[in-house]
Design a protein around this motif. Structure first.
Motif, PDB file in Angstrom:
ATOM      1  N   VAL A 117       0.850  -1.199   0.000  1.00  0.00           N
ATOM      2  CA  VAL A 117       0.000   0.000   0.000  1.00  0.00           C
ATOM      3  C   VAL A 117       0.880   1.242   0.000  1.00  0.00           C
ATOM      4  O   VAL A 117       0.680   2.169  -0.797  1.00  0.00           O
ATOM      5  CB  VAL A 117      -0.958   0.016   1.207  1.00  0.00           C
ATOM      6  N   GLU A 118       1.868   1.255   0.879  1.00  0.00           N
ATOM      7  CA  GLU A 118       2.761   2.416   0.982  1.00  0.00           C
ATOM      8  C   GLU A 118       3.561   2.612  -0.307  1.00  0.00           C
ATOM      9  O   GLU A 118       3.754   3.744  -0.757  1.00  0.00           O
ATOM     10  CB  GLU A 118       3.697   2.268   2.186  1.00  0.00           C
ATOM     11  N   ARG A 119       4.015   1.523  -0.906  1.00  0.00           N
ATOM     12  CA  ARG A 119       4.773   1.609  -2.170  1.00  0.00           C
ATOM     13  C   ARG A 119       3.902   2.188  -3.279  1.00  0.00           C
ATOM     14  O   ARG A 119       4.316   3.096  -4.011  1.00  0.00           O
ATOM     15  CB  ARG A 119       5.279   0.227  -2.573  1.00  0.00           C
ATOM     16  N   LEU A 120       2.689   1.689  -3.388  1.00  0.00           N
ATOM     17  CA  LEU A 120       1.783   2.165  -4.441  1.00  0.00           C
ATOM     18  C   LEU A 120       1.401   3.627  -4.238  1.00  0.00           C
ATOM     19  O   LEU A 120       1.145   4.346  -5.203  1.00  0.00           O
ATOM     20  CB  LEU A 120       0.531   1.294  -4.487  1.00  0.00           C
ATOM     21  N   GLN A 150      -2.786   3.193 -11.819  1.00  0.00           N
ATOM     22  CA  GLN A 150      -4.047   3.111 -12.536  1.00  0.00           C
ATOM     23  C   GLN A 150      -4.794   1.928 -11.937  1.00  0.00           C
ATOM     24  O   GLN A 150      -4.177   0.900 -11.630  1.00  0.00           O
ATOM     25  CB  GLN A 150      -3.815   2.882 -14.025  1.00  0.00           C
ATOM     26  N   THR A 151      -6.095   2.090 -11.755  1.00  0.00           N
ATOM     27  CA  THR A 151      -6.873   0.974 -11.219  1.00  0.00           C
ATOM     28  C   THR A 151      -7.741   0.386 -12.312  1.00  0.00           C
ATOM     29  O   THR A 151      -8.164   1.074 -13.245  1.00  0.00           O
ATOM     30  CB  THR A 151      -7.767   1.403 -10.037  1.00  0.00           C
ATOM     31  N   THR A 152      -7.944  -0.912 -12.190  1.00  0.00           N
ATOM     32  CA  THR A 152      -8.890  -1.608 -13.038  1.00  0.00           C
ATOM     33  C   THR A 152      -9.995  -2.100 -12.105  1.00  0.00           C
ATOM     34  O   THR A 152      -9.839  -2.116 -10.894  1.00  0.00           O
ATOM     35  CB  THR A 152      -8.209  -2.784 -13.762  1.00  0.00           C
ATOM     36  N   GLY A 153     -11.100  -2.478 -12.637  1.00  0.00           N
ATOM     37  CA  GLY A 153     -12.210  -2.851 -11.771  1.00  0.00           C
ATOM     38  C   GLY A 153     -13.083  -1.646 -11.498  1.00  0.00           C
ATOM     39  O   GLY A 153     -13.148  -0.717 -12.300  1.00  0.00           O
ATOM     40  N   ASN A 154     -13.728  -1.622 -10.345  1.00  0.00           N
ATOM     41  CA  ASN A 154     -14.769  -0.624 -10.081  1.00  0.00           C
ATOM     42  C   ASN A 154     -14.387   0.511  -9.145  1.00  0.00           C
ATOM     43  O   ASN A 154     -15.185   1.423  -8.949  1.00  0.00           O
ATOM     44  CB  ASN A 154     -15.996  -1.333  -9.489  1.00  0.00           C
ATOM     45  N   PHE A 155     -13.197   0.461  -8.535  1.00  0.00           N
ATOM     46  CA  PHE A 155     -12.903   1.418  -7.480  1.00  0.00           C
ATOM     47  C   PHE A 155     -11.581   2.136  -7.708  1.00  0.00           C
ATOM     48  O   PHE A 155     -10.671   1.600  -8.327  1.00  0.00           O
ATOM     49  CB  PHE A 155     -12.903   0.706  -6.114  1.00  0.00           C
ATOM     50  N   THR A 156     -11.485   3.331  -7.150  1.00  0.00           N
ATOM     51  CA  THR A 156     -10.259   4.114  -7.228  1.00  0.00           C
ATOM     52  C   THR A 156      -9.279   3.623  -6.164  1.00  0.00           C
ATOM     53  O   THR A 156      -9.683   2.940  -5.211  1.00  0.00           O
ATOM     54  CB  THR A 156     -10.539   5.606  -6.995  1.00  0.00           C
ATOM     55  N   VAL A 205      -4.773  -2.511  -8.552  1.00  0.00           N
ATOM     56  CA  VAL A 205      -3.993  -1.271  -8.566  1.00  0.00           C
ATOM     57  C   VAL A 205      -2.678  -1.567  -9.301  1.00  0.00           C
ATOM     58  O   VAL A 205      -1.905  -2.405  -8.874  1.00  0.00           O
ATOM     59  CB  VAL A 205      -3.705  -0.749  -7.148  1.00  0.00           C
ATOM     60  N   HIS A 206      -2.464  -0.856 -10.406  1.00  0.00           N
ATOM     61  CA  HIS A 206      -1.316  -1.107 -11.262  1.00  0.00           C
ATOM     62  C   HIS A 206      -0.373   0.084 -11.262  1.00  0.00           C
ATOM     63  O   HIS A 206      -0.778   1.179 -11.657  1.00  0.00           O
ATOM     64  CB  HIS A 206      -1.786  -1.374 -12.703  1.00  0.00           C
ATOM     65  N   PRO A 207       0.885  -0.113 -10.803  1.00  0.00           N
ATOM     66  CA  PRO A 207       1.846   0.984 -10.890  1.00  0.00           C
ATOM     67  C   PRO A 207       2.090   1.331 -12.351  1.00  0.00           C
ATOM     68  O   PRO A 207       2.128   0.435 -13.197  1.00  0.00           O
ATOM     69  CB  PRO A 207       3.106   0.424 -10.239  1.00  0.00           C
ATOM     70  N   GLN A 208       2.252   2.600 -12.631  1.00  0.00           N
ATOM     71  CA  GLN A 208       2.487   3.044 -14.020  1.00  0.00           C
ATOM     72  C   GLN A 208       3.953   3.129 -14.335  1.00  0.00           C
ATOM     73  O   GLN A 208       4.748   3.494 -13.552  1.00  0.00           O
ATOM     74  CB  GLN A 208       1.831   4.408 -14.251  1.00  0.00           C
TER      75      GLN A 208
END
Length: 152
Positions: free
Chosen positions: A20-23, A29-35, A149-152
């Protein structure tokens, strides 16, 4: 929206919190339904429920009877996306968090509160869990949601 999901595995809760802290430090960028802020706040809510700091909406009696029988499985096997919550539960667990810093602050506070409790209360869904099983359940839950949650 794409529902692409990263495969994650955390052996220890500290690894999941570190993710969580790294992200939070990189563009995501998120996929799915939530930010990402919604996901972080959702994970904070899970800690607060496990520590007894928040009370979730009532769980239907049949689920309260069956879920404890599946607690070990839920704690030690990957969770699958796509669970549809009833409307009241959806509103409780998925709020409109917009600011990442606010969500992170809630997450950090909830995590510290969770870690500071010697004996965790009975889980409202899975019943009496050992600390180890509860932490593994948290890991599985965080793998599921942080996988979107995908790091860019």
């Amino acid at each position: 929206m794409s529902t692409s999901h990263r495969k994650l595995h955390f052996d220890r809760l500290e690894e999941a919190v570190a993710e969580v802290e790294r992200l939070a430090k990189v563009p995501v960028q998120t996929t799915g339904n939530f930010t990402f802020p919604q996901i972080v706040e959702h994970l904070a809510t899970a800690f607060d429920i496990s520590s007894g700091h928040q009370t979730p909406p009532p769980v239907p009696w049949l689920i309260r009877v069956v879920a404890p029988l599946m607690a070990k499985r839920a704690a030690h096997r990957p969770m699958k996306p796509g669970l549809k919550l009833p409307q009241k539960a959806q509103a409780f667990f998925w709020r409109d968090a917009e600011q990442l810093e606010d969500a992170l602050s809630q997450f950090r506070t909830a995590y510290e509160r969770y870690r500071s409790i010697d004996t965790l209360p009975r889980h409202p869904l899975f019943g009496n869990l050992s600390r180890e099983d509860n932490e593994q359940l948290q890991c599985r839950h965080m793998e599921l949601h942080l996988g979107f949650v995908h790091p860019q």
